[in-house]
Motif scaffolding. Structure first.
Motif, mmCIF file in Angstrom:
data_model
loop_
_atom_site.group_PDB
_atom_site.id
_atom_site.type_symbol
_atom_site.label_atom_id
_atom_site.label_comp_id
_atom_site.label_asym_id
_atom_site.label_seq_id
_atom_site.Cartn_x
_atom_site.Cartn_y
_atom_site.Cartn_z
ATOM 1 N N SER A 1 -35.930 5.918 13.731
ATOM 2 C CA SER A 1 -36.348 7.300 13.497
ATOM 3 C C SER A 1 -37.417 7.717 14.501
ATOM 4 C CB SER A 1 -36.889 7.454 12.074
ATOM 5 O OG SER A 1 -35.887 7.190 11.123
ATOM 6 N N GLY A 2 -37.389 9.000 14.849
ATOM 7 C CA GLY A 2 -38.378 9.537 15.761
ATOM 8 C C GLY A 2 -37.824 10.748 16.474
ATOM 9 N N VAL A 3 -38.651 11.307 17.339
ATOM 10 C CA VAL A 3 -38.184 12.386 18.198
ATOM 11 C C VAL A 3 -37.653 11.753 19.471
ATOM 12 C CG1 VAL A 3 -38.800 14.468 19.460
ATOM 13 C CG2 VAL A 3 -39.877 13.983 17.251
ATOM 14 N N TYR A 4 -36.441 12.092 19.809
ATOM 15 C CA TYR A 4 -35.787 11.543 20.992
ATOM 16 C C TYR A 4 -35.824 12.571 22.127
ATOM 17 C CZ TYR A 4 -34.053 7.387 18.642
ATOM 18 O OH TYR A 4 -33.972 6.178 17.990
ATOM 19 N N TYR A 5 -36.232 12.097 23.285
ATOM 20 C CA TYR A 5 -36.335 12.940 24.465
ATOM 21 C C TYR A 5 -35.451 12.378 25.580
ATOM 22 C CZ TYR A 5 -40.759 14.283 22.223
ATOM 23 O OH TYR A 5 -41.731 14.711 21.339
ATOM 24 N N CYS A 6 -34.883 13.279 26.366
ATOM 25 C CA CYS A 6 -34.275 12.831 27.605
ATOM 26 C C CYS A 6 -35.161 13.302 28.756
ATOM 27 C CB CYS A 6 -32.847 13.354 27.765
ATOM 28 S SG CYS A 6 -32.693 15.140 27.901
ATOM 29 N N ALA A 7 -35.080 12.586 29.844
ATOM 30 C CA ALA A 7 -35.913 12.882 31.002
ATOM 31 C C ALA A 7 -35.174 12.470 32.261
ATOM 32 C CB ALA A 7 -37.250 12.147 30.894
ATOM 33 N N ALA A 8 -35.572 13.065 33.381
ATOM 34 C CA ALA A 8 -34.873 12.816 34.632
ATOM 35 C C ALA A 8 -35.870 12.544 35.750
ATOM 36 C CB ALA A 8 -34.009 14.021 34.993
ATOM 37 N N TYR A 9 -35.502 11.612 36.652
ATOM 38 C CA TYR A 9 -36.287 11.424 37.859
ATOM 39 C C TYR A 9 -35.351 11.162 39.022
ATOM 40 C CZ TYR A 9 -35.922 6.244 38.004
ATOM 41 O OH TYR A 9 -35.482 4.937 38.104
ATOM 42 N N ARG A 10 -35.832 11.511 40.194
ATOM 43 C CA ARG A 10 -35.044 11.309 41.404
ATOM 44 C C ARG A 10 -35.371 9.929 41.958
ATOM 45 N NH1 ARG A 10 -33.044 16.344 44.610
ATOM 46 N NH2 ARG A 10 -31.506 15.310 45.916
ATOM 47 N N PRO A 11 -34.382 9.070 42.115
ATOM 48 C CA PRO A 11 -34.652 7.703 42.547
ATOM 49 C C PRO A 11 -34.950 7.606 44.031
ATOM 50 C CG PRO A 11 -32.309 8.034 42.388
ATOM 51 C CD PRO A 11 -32.948 9.309 41.887
ATOM 52 N N GLY A 12 -35.594 6.515 44.450
ATOM 53 C CA GLY A 12 -35.775 6.227 45.853
ATOM 54 C C GLY A 12 -34.453 5.908 46.510
ATOM 55 N N VAL A 13 -34.440 5.939 47.819
ATOM 56 C CA VAL A 13 -33.209 5.775 48.581
ATOM 57 C C VAL A 13 -32.537 4.433 48.279
ATOM 58 C CG1 VAL A 13 -32.259 5.583 50.902
ATOM 59 C CG2 VAL A 13 -34.001 7.296 50.420
ATOM 60 N N PHE A 14 -33.343 3.378 48.125
ATOM 61 C CA PHE A 14 -32.784 2.046 47.923
ATOM 62 C C PHE A 14 -32.842 1.598 46.459
ATOM 63 C CE2 PHE A 14 -32.166 1.527 52.308
ATOM 64 C CZ PHE A 14 -33.275 2.035 52.962
ATOM 65 N N CYS B 1 -27.829 15.592 26.119
ATOM 66 C CA CYS B 1 -28.913 16.099 26.970
ATOM 67 C C CYS B 1 -28.253 16.944 28.040
ATOM 68 C CB CYS B 1 -29.683 14.928 27.570
ATOM 69 S SG CYS B 1 -30.894 15.394 28.835
ATOM 70 N N ALA B 2 -28.406 18.241 27.915
ATOM 71 C CA ALA B 2 -27.774 19.166 28.849
ATOM 72 C C ALA B 2 -28.803 19.688 29.843
ATOM 73 C CB ALA B 2 -27.142 20.320 28.091
ATOM 74 N N ALA B 3 -28.428 19.677 31.105
ATOM 75 C CA ALA B 3 -29.330 20.131 32.161
ATOM 76 C C ALA B 3 -28.918 21.505 32.645
ATOM 77 C CB ALA B 3 -29.317 19.154 33.325
ATOM 78 N N SER B 4 -29.918 22.298 32.977
ATOM 79 C CA SER B 4 -29.661 23.586 33.610
ATOM 80 C C SER B 4 -30.716 23.809 34.678
ATOM 81 C CB SER B 4 -29.693 24.720 32.582
ATOM 82 O OG SER B 4 -30.961 24.803 31.961
ATOM 83 N N GLY B 5 -30.350 24.551 35.704
ATOM 84 C CA GLY B 5 -31.289 24.834 36.770
ATOM 85 C C GLY B 5 -31.351 23.766 37.844
ATOM 86 N N PHE B 6 -30.683 22.643 37.621
ATOM 87 C CA PHE B 6 -30.599 21.605 38.641
ATOM 88 C C PHE B 6 -29.381 20.736 38.349
ATOM 89 C CE2 PHE B 6 -32.152 17.612 36.588
ATOM 90 C CZ PHE B 6 -32.536 18.139 35.361
ATOM 91 N N THR B 7 -28.984 19.937 39.325
ATOM 92 C CA THR B 7 -27.796 19.109 39.182
ATOM 93 C C THR B 7 -28.209 17.703 38.770
ATOM 94 O OG1 THR B 7 -26.710 20.398 40.896
ATOM 95 C CG2 THR B 7 -25.728 18.275 40.328
ATOM 96 N N LEU B 8 -27.721 17.283 37.622
ATOM 97 C CA LEU B 8 -28.119 15.993 37.085
ATOM 98 C C LEU B 8 -27.675 14.813 37.932
ATOM 99 C CD1 LEU B 8 -27.733 15.736 33.203
ATOM 100 C CD2 LEU B 8 -29.782 15.406 34.598
ATOM 101 N N ASP B 9 -26.602 14.956 38.689
ATOM 102 C CA ASP B 9 -26.048 13.779 39.348
ATOM 103 C C ASP B 9 -26.929 13.256 40.478
ATOM 104 O OD1 ASP B 9 -23.382 15.444 41.241
ATOM 105 O OD2 ASP B 9 -25.552 15.633 41.305
ATOM 106 N N ALA B 10 -27.995 13.984 40.814
ATOM 107 C CA ALA B 10 -28.941 13.479 41.810
ATOM 108 C C ALA B 10 -30.082 12.701 41.161
ATOM 109 C CB ALA B 10 -29.502 14.637 42.628
ATOM 110 N N TYR B 11 -30.044 12.589 39.849
ATOM 111 C CA TYR B 11 -31.163 12.007 39.122
ATOM 112 C C TYR B 11 -30.735 10.841 38.254
ATOM 113 C CZ TYR B 11 -33.800 16.146 40.434
ATOM 114 O OH TYR B 11 -34.453 17.117 41.138
ATOM 115 N N TYR B 12 -31.677 9.938 38.030
ATOM 116 C CA TYR B 12 -31.514 8.929 36.998
ATOM 117 C C TYR B 12 -32.074 9.515 35.700
ATOM 118 C CZ TYR B 12 -30.671 5.324 40.587
ATOM 119 O OH TYR B 12 -30.156 4.573 41.620
ATOM 120 N N ILE B 13 -31.435 9.181 34.599
ATOM 121 C CA ILE B 13 -31.782 9.776 33.318
ATOM 122 C C ILE B 13 -32.253 8.711 32.341
ATOM 123 C CG2 ILE B 13 -30.964 11.193 31.405
ATOM 124 C CD1 ILE B 13 -30.932 12.552 34.176
ATOM 125 N N GLY B 14 -33.288 9.031 31.617
ATOM 126 C CA GLY B 14 -33.795 8.125 30.591
ATOM 127 C C GLY B 14 -33.826 8.799 29.239
#
Length: 127
Positions: free
Chosen positions: A91-104, A22-35
């Motif tokens: 089997s299935g279509v696999y998706y990656c997704a990103a969200y920005r976590p809360g501070v805590f 799962c390659a990200a572009s246009g934003f930095t992945l390290d600020a996000y949690y990934i699913g």
């Protein structure tokens, strides 16, 4: 442009392995949690695994524990899902997704409101 792009899917026999990226572009992945999510035909999408910024905290659904491994390369802005001992029910279509976590927030959640989604990659496991 913010984008997540999955790759690495394909057709594999039962018991085989695949590595999804799962390659990200246009934003930095390290600020996000990934699913990672998957959706089989006629079924609802389900969360498979997630990972926080550091690999220490990850989560998996029971059906893939011990077989799938999620990892991330923050420098490369990429997250991986290593899948081994694959079964037809994976089997299935696999998706990656990103969200920005809360501070805590120290654990990722498959049920979180993921902000960015990829277009998916098809995984087919033959019996």
């Amino acid at each position: 442009q913010v984008q997540l792009v999955e790759s690495g899917g394909g057709l594999v026999q039962s018991g085989g392995s695949l590595r999804l990226s799962c390659a990200a572009s246009g934003f930095t992945l390290d600020a996000y949690y990934i699913g990672w999510f998957r959706q089989a035909p006629g079924k609802e999408r389900e969360g498979v695994s997630c990972i926080i910024q550091r690999e220490k905290n990850t989560d998996y659904i029971d059906s893939v524990k011990g077989r799938f491994t999620v990892s991330r390369d923050n420098a490369g802005n990429t997250v991986y899902l290593e899948m081994t001992s694959l079964k037809p029910e994976d089997s299935g279509v696999y998706y990656c997704a990103a969200y920005r976590p809360g501070v805590f927030e120290r654990m990722c959640k498959l049920g979180a409101s993921y902000r960015y989604w990829g277009q998916g990659t098809q995984v087919t496991v033959s019996s």
